[in-house]
Motif scaffolding. Structure first.
Motif, mmCIF file in Angstrom:
data_model
loop_
_atom_site.group_PDB
_atom_site.id
_atom_site.type_symbol
_atom_site.label_atom_id
_atom_site.label_comp_id
_atom_site.label_asym_id
_atom_site.label_seq_id
_atom_site.Cartn_x
_atom_site.Cartn_y
_atom_site.Cartn_z
ATOM 1 N N GLU A 316 -9.749 -69.910 1.529
ATOM 2 C CA GLU A 316 -9.318 -69.554 0.117
ATOM 3 C C GLU A 316 -8.300 -68.633 0.187
ATOM 4 O O GLU A 316 -8.171 -67.523 -0.188
ATOM 5 N N GLY A 317 -7.184 -69.177 0.787
ATOM 6 C CA GLY A 317 -5.679 -68.366 0.803
ATOM 7 C C GLY A 317 -5.504 -67.336 1.633
ATOM 8 O O GLY A 317 -4.499 -66.497 1.544
ATOM 9 N N HIS A 318 -6.477 -67.363 2.469
ATOM 10 C CA HIS A 318 -6.158 -66.430 3.567
ATOM 11 C C HIS A 318 -6.644 -66.859 5.087
ATOM 12 O O HIS A 318 -7.030 -67.646 5.094
ATOM 13 N N ASN A 319 -5.834 -66.179 6.303
ATOM 14 C CA ASN A 319 -6.367 -66.237 7.667
ATOM 15 C C ASN A 319 -7.202 -65.451 8.044
ATOM 16 O O ASN A 319 -7.828 -64.685 7.241
ATOM 17 N N ALA A 320 -7.363 -65.147 9.233
ATOM 18 C CA ALA A 320 -8.329 -64.480 9.835
ATOM 19 C C ALA A 320 -7.668 -62.863 9.838
ATOM 20 O O ALA A 320 -6.545 -62.736 9.667
ATOM 21 N N PRO A 321 -8.635 -62.117 10.110
ATOM 22 C CA PRO A 321 -8.345 -60.658 10.006
ATOM 23 C C PRO A 321 -7.256 -60.231 10.927
ATOM 24 O O PRO A 321 -7.271 -60.956 12.203
ATOM 25 N N ASP A 354 8.296 -57.465 10.628
ATOM 26 C CA ASP A 354 7.669 -58.676 10.131
ATOM 27 C C ASP A 354 6.267 -58.947 10.988
ATOM 28 O O ASP A 354 6.499 -59.122 12.162
ATOM 29 N N GLN A 355 5.346 -59.196 10.344
ATOM 30 C CA GLN A 355 4.168 -59.695 10.833
ATOM 31 C C GLN A 355 3.228 -60.638 9.906
ATOM 32 O O GLN A 355 3.462 -60.711 8.927
ATOM 33 N N VAL A 356 2.461 -61.391 10.612
ATOM 34 C CA VAL A 356 1.651 -62.681 9.819
ATOM 35 C C VAL A 356 0.085 -62.137 10.219
ATOM 36 O O VAL A 356 -0.292 -61.992 11.302
ATOM 37 N N ASP A 357 -0.678 -62.665 9.387
ATOM 38 C CA ASP A 357 -2.210 -62.605 9.659
ATOM 39 C C ASP A 357 -2.545 -63.780 10.713
ATOM 40 O O ASP A 357 -1.982 -64.766 10.735
ATOM 41 N N LYS A 358 -3.506 -63.499 11.548
ATOM 42 C CA LYS A 358 -3.892 -64.521 12.818
ATOM 43 C C LYS A 358 -4.683 -65.656 12.165
ATOM 44 O O LYS A 358 -5.208 -65.520 11.235
ATOM 45 N N LEU A 718 0.441 -58.998 2.404
ATOM 46 C CA LEU A 718 0.239 -58.265 3.718
ATOM 47 C C LEU A 718 0.536 -56.908 3.849
ATOM 48 O O LEU A 718 1.228 -56.306 3.150
ATOM 49 N N ASP A 719 -0.368 -56.315 4.769
ATOM 50 C CA ASP A 719 -0.509 -54.840 4.822
ATOM 51 C C ASP A 719 0.729 -54.568 6.165
ATOM 52 O O ASP A 719 0.334 -54.240 7.117
ATOM 53 N N THR A 720 1.962 -54.651 5.571
ATOM 54 C CA THR A 720 2.938 -54.794 6.816
ATOM 55 C C THR A 720 4.080 -53.728 6.153
ATOM 56 O O THR A 720 4.142 -53.918 4.952
ATOM 57 N N PRO A 721 4.800 -53.090 7.026
ATOM 58 C CA PRO A 721 6.097 -52.557 6.462
ATOM 59 C C PRO A 721 6.994 -53.250 5.714
ATOM 60 O O PRO A 721 7.520 -52.688 4.542
#
Length: 961
Positions: A316-321, A354-358, A718-721
């Motif tokens: 549903e549009g998301h990856n893992a925490p 940059d970061q991405v969800d797992k 995304l909760d990233t800078p």
């Protein structure tokens, strides 16, 4: 009856001419320069080659993976099929058939010969033979199921060889499944009744004896040996020797790779603005990209439309925490990864924050092992991942794939057999025309926050204007079929609809008796089959634009016998399904099944069986073949569909109702994502977007051609800078996380020739003085900069998938002297490698590495699906539905004018779908042969790739040089 029947034996005779590999492991002099060829001498040598090839006898299928075909033929066959032009390129790593006669444009036809028909026939047929050999050996060596069946595949069960197995306990429905009792519970599980009448929401009961297969939530498979996956883990000594501890998930650095190798260079950066274009969609905007002359932007969105049907790692549009870095941290200097300096970062334009969800991981514990044939095997890969979509070609992106997604699928309350379409509300300009569109997601619909305001579909993630166009088109097609069925029912209410209920198979269901749910189910079958047909005989032949692939893909669907004597096709189909299909002999059940299926074609196999009974599993399941391994898509298939260079940064928007030759706006693709697509579609309407996507060329799949906007995507969720992502870098990270082997071992695993240096990527068909050749030399320099070199150690064996010509193992030096400094060709990421492949068959938009993955999986998804084989019958589709798929719409088949590329050709399925559902496009589409060819291009003679306008499009600015 005799003429078409002779085609199959002739094809089989040619198929078993000798094709042993030549040198595989040694470094070779591939610096071939095209030579001038004497036609008369060439013809004489070719004829002698044909005689020598026949005398050499039949080539056997390889018994072990290290003896595979590799697409390289003996000298006699090279001469017979392509003369000296084929011979001079035999020492390159690339497949030989691309140099055969007739496999390119007019230049590939021999000149100066007494007759060109014989060489052309030998060349094209020889290419088909090579492709069939590849497919047979891919089926034999590249099926690795992660769901627990692999030990049986190796050892067999109850006296039946593993590749001939038909059922697996792992493919039973679990006791927690709502349909557990209906299929037999703890006893023998066989789907029946309503579960077999059509495609189920979650994909269960496609195979009625393996009800769980291909359903939502089952595990992705592999096409490579388990211990070659996840090379960063170094699971085997071969892998450790191959990469020398040089690899991690972020080394070589993904963002550095993206910026050095993927970025589209811009002549006027200020008019591109990193892919975001100019204000007010100004036509003065410009983003340079390398364009394919024979493929349009509609084709780019088509493959996204397909992948949304086939697979997803997300929920549903998301990856893992959790979040992880994706690069912009290090670069390679003298073989050592060192931190990037601030100056490096500024020059590259990357972002260290940059970061991405797992990713979601299904299993990451150490896999069990077993021993067989003196070898230790893993039962699965080190990690497994869940396909959160159905693996079937069932239009699940439209109709839903689980209990949540189906809630977004809106049926028309005024006719529940139809899908809901609504007029756009004021003040949209289309409101006055009465044009209908998909409804918008409502607050009560299940949705991720980023989907707010976009159209409501089963698979709503990464939604764009191109997906909106295709979803609206096929929902209209669903409703068009229902409307035609209703019309027929009104004319002949008591006539036989063709439909049958497995619970009461002898009862004739008349048109008037068909319920809305039954008609909805049949319409879904029709639309799914149309989509599969469009992809197989329209999209793919344009993607792979040459004569062998045109014949090959049509053979998958219609068979090599084509429209010859239907009695012969039926007889051959019966032999395949009744004899080879039920055989416990591995060779008959696999390689002979595959070869003979080329005659009648895969589509409809087993559907003509006498005494067919929809209540009997043997009837409805009788045409499928999984070749001993349950069907699901492999992770490697996902990898080769990372096709982001196809998308331009800017869409050249046209107004069909005014002057189609004029570009009136340049709209940034990023401004048509998610909820923005709704406004774009309703403001423009289907005809305007059709001609926009149909006329513009897409980008070629190469290095330095990724959209700039994709390297700079804003993702507020995304909760990233930075709240940004470099999607090109993320492609590399995801492949590494999913365990895709690096490029060179990837090729070996699929039976292709390895490379021995970065220089092998250069296309030696080119003149070394040409700009294209020099550009490829520059790419070699960049690959060396990013991936580096090392001092090789000949004592380290790096693979067991291939051997050298002298049968010795391939070592770290790849044929170079021990202690030599060689390229780290083994470390190149697969996506980088296949984009770097400049040597490709004529008209190939994809590389040969991508294509070989397609050869295996494109066939399997037809072979495995009963709705494309033995259940392609009126009992499921209705008589109208079956004929609709066969004829590309209602009524008899329509034939194109003339002989495109030398063929009498039906009007293509997508062309008819477009005209049927957007009738105002008919004048634009009338001269179009393939809807994925740019609509204003003149196709010219025999697979021409020339970019020139057809009559009436001369003023289109896209044709300005």
């Amino acid at each position: 009856m005799k003429k078409p029947f002779m085609l199959a034996p002739l094809y089989l005779l040619m198929a078993f001419l000798p094709l042993p590999s030549i040198a595989t492991g040694a470094a070779q002099d591939s610096q071939t320069t095209p030579q001038k060829i004497d036609p008369l001498k060439d013809e004489a040598q070719a004829l002698k080659g044909c005689v020598d090839a026949l005398l050499a006898g039949i080539r056997p299928i390889a018994n072990t993976r290290d003896q595979r075909f590799q697409g390289k033929v003996i000298l006699a066959n090279a001469l017979c099929r392509g003369g000296q032009n084929t011979v001079q390129f035999r020492l390159t790593p690339w497949v030989d058939w691309t140099n055969y006669w007739g496999t390119g444009d007019m230049a590939s036809l021999p000149s100066g010969f007494l007759s060109t028909k014989g060489p052309e026939f030998r060349g094209v047929t020889g290419a088909l033979v090579d492709l069939e050999f590849e497919r047979v050996e891919l089926v034999k060596f590249n099926l690795f199921d992660n769901s627990g069946t692999y030990q049986d595949y190796i050892n067999g069960r109850n006296g039946v060889g593993g590749p001939a197995l038909k059922t697996w306990p792992q493919m039973r429905l679990p006791a927690t499944d709502p349909n557990y009792a209906a299929v037999g519970g703890a006893g023998e599980q066989v789907c029946k009744g309503d579960l077999v009448r059509g495609r189920t929401v979650n994909g269960e009961c496609n195979d009625v004896r393996n009800p769980l297969m291909g359903s939502t939530g089952t595990l992705f498979a592999r096409n490579v040996e388990f211990d070659t996956a996840f090379p960063e883990q170094g699971q085997s000594e071969y892998t450790r020797n191959r990469h020398g501890n040089r690899l991690t998930l972020t080394q070589p650095d993904p963002e550095v790779i993206s910026r050095v190798l993927f970025t589209r260079n811009q002549s006027t950066p200020d008019t591109c603005k990193l892919g975001f274009g100019l204000a007010n969609n100004s036509v003065d905007a410009n983003c340079d990209y390398q364009k394919a002359p024979f493929f349009n932007v509609l084709a780019a969105y088509w493959i996204q439309f397909m992948t949304h049907d086939w697979f997803s790692h997300m929920e549903e549009g998301h990856n893992a925490p959790g979040l992880e870095d994706i690069g912009c941290k290090t670069k390679l200097v003298d073989g050592v990864e060192v931190p990037l300096t601030p100056e490096d970062i500024q020059k590259l334009g990357c972002r260290p924050a940059d970061q991405v969800d797992k990713p979601f991981v299904a299993q990451d514990s150490a896999p069990d092992t077993f021993k067989a044939n003196g070898k230790t095997y893993q039962t699965r890969a080190a990690k497994t991942f869940t396909n959160t979509n159905t693996a079937w070609w069932d239009a699940s992106q439209i109709y839903g794939f689980d209990d949540t997604s189906v809630k977004r699928v809106k049926r028309d309350p005024s006719d529940m057999a139809k899908l809901l379409l609504e007029p756009a509300p004021e003040p949209y300009p289309t409101h006055a025309t009465g044009e209908l569109f998909l409804p918008v997601l409502q607050p009560s619909d299940p949705q991720a926050p980023q989907w707010a305001g976009q159209e409501s579909v089963g698979f709503p993630d990464n939604f764009t204007i191109g997906l909106s166009f295709l979803h609206n088109l096929f929902v209209r097609e669903h409703n068009s079929f229902v409307t035609e069925f209703r019309r027929q029912a009104a004319l002949t209410p008591t006539a036989d609809s063709g439909l049958r209920n497995p619970s009461n198979p002898k009862h004739v269901i008349t048109y008037s008796e068909v319920t809305p749910d039954e008609l909805y189910t049949a319409a879904r079958l029709v639309v799914s089959a149309e989509i599969a047909k469009v992809h197989t005989i329209e999209w793919t032949p344009q993607l792979l634009y040459n004569e062998p692939l045109n014949k090959g893909m049509n053979a998958n669907w219609n068979g090599l016998l084509g429209s010859g004597d239907p009695d012969v096709s039926k007889a051959l189909s019966d032999i395949i399904t009744k004899n080879f299909g039920k055989s416990k002999d591995v060779a008959k059940a696999t390689q002979w099944y595959s070869v003979f299926a080329s005659g009648p074609g895969i589509f409809g196999l087993g559907s003509t069986t006498p005494n067919y009974d929809v209540s009997k599993a043997d009837s409805i399941n009788g045409g499928i073949n999984h070749f001993g391994s349950p069907f699901n898509f492999p992770e490697e298939f996902v990898s080769v569909y990372r096709l982001h260079p196809l998308i331009p940064d800017l869409l050249e928007y046209r107004d069909f109702h005014k002057d189609p030759n004029q570009i009136v706006q340049k709209i940034a693709v990023i401004n048509t994502f998610e909820g923005k697509e709704t406004d774009a579609m309703r403001n423009g309407g289907m005809a305007n977007w059709g001609i926009t996507l149909g006329r513009q060329r897409l980008g070629i799949l190469s290095l330095h051609n990724h959209p700039q906007f994709m390297q700079n995507i804003l993702l507020p969720r995304l909760d990233t800078p930075t709240k940004q992502i470099d999607l090109a870098a993320m492609d590399i990270i995801r492949d590494r996380e999913h365990g895709v082997p690096r490029f060179n071992e990837f090729r070996r695993q699929y039976g292709l020739r390895q490379l021995t240096s970065y220089d092998d990527f250069i296309d030696h068909h080119l003149d070394p003085a040409s700009d294209a050749y020099k550009q490829q030399q520059q790419i070699v320099t960049e690959l060396r900069q990013v991936y580096g070199t090392h001092t090789c150690d000949a004592s380290k064996i790096i693979t067991d998938a291939q051997v050298n010509e002298d049968k010795t193992p391939i070592n770290d030096c790849l044929g170079h002297p021990n202690g030599a400094v060689i390229d780290n060709i083994e470390d190149v990421d697969t996506v980088v490698g296949y984009l770097a492949e400049s040597t490709r068959p004529h008209g190939f938009a994809i590389s040969e590495t991508q294509f070989v993955v397609f050869i295996l999986n494109a066939s399997r998804r037809l072979f495995s699906d009963r709705f494309f084989t033995s259940s392609f019958r009126p009992e499921f589709y209705t008589t109208l539905g079956r004929d609709w798929v066969v004829n590309n719409g209602p009524g008899p088949e329509q034939i194109e004018k003339g002989s495109p590329n030398g063929h009498t050709q039906p009007v293509s399925p997508l062309k008819r779908i477009l005209i049927r559902n957007i009738p105002e496009l008919k004048p634009e589409l009338d001269p179009v042969i393939n809807a994925f060819d740019p609509w204003a291009r003149d196709r010219g003679q025999y697979y021409s790739l020339a970019w020139k306008p057809r009559p009436g499009a001369e003023t289109d600015p896209a044709f300005k040089q």
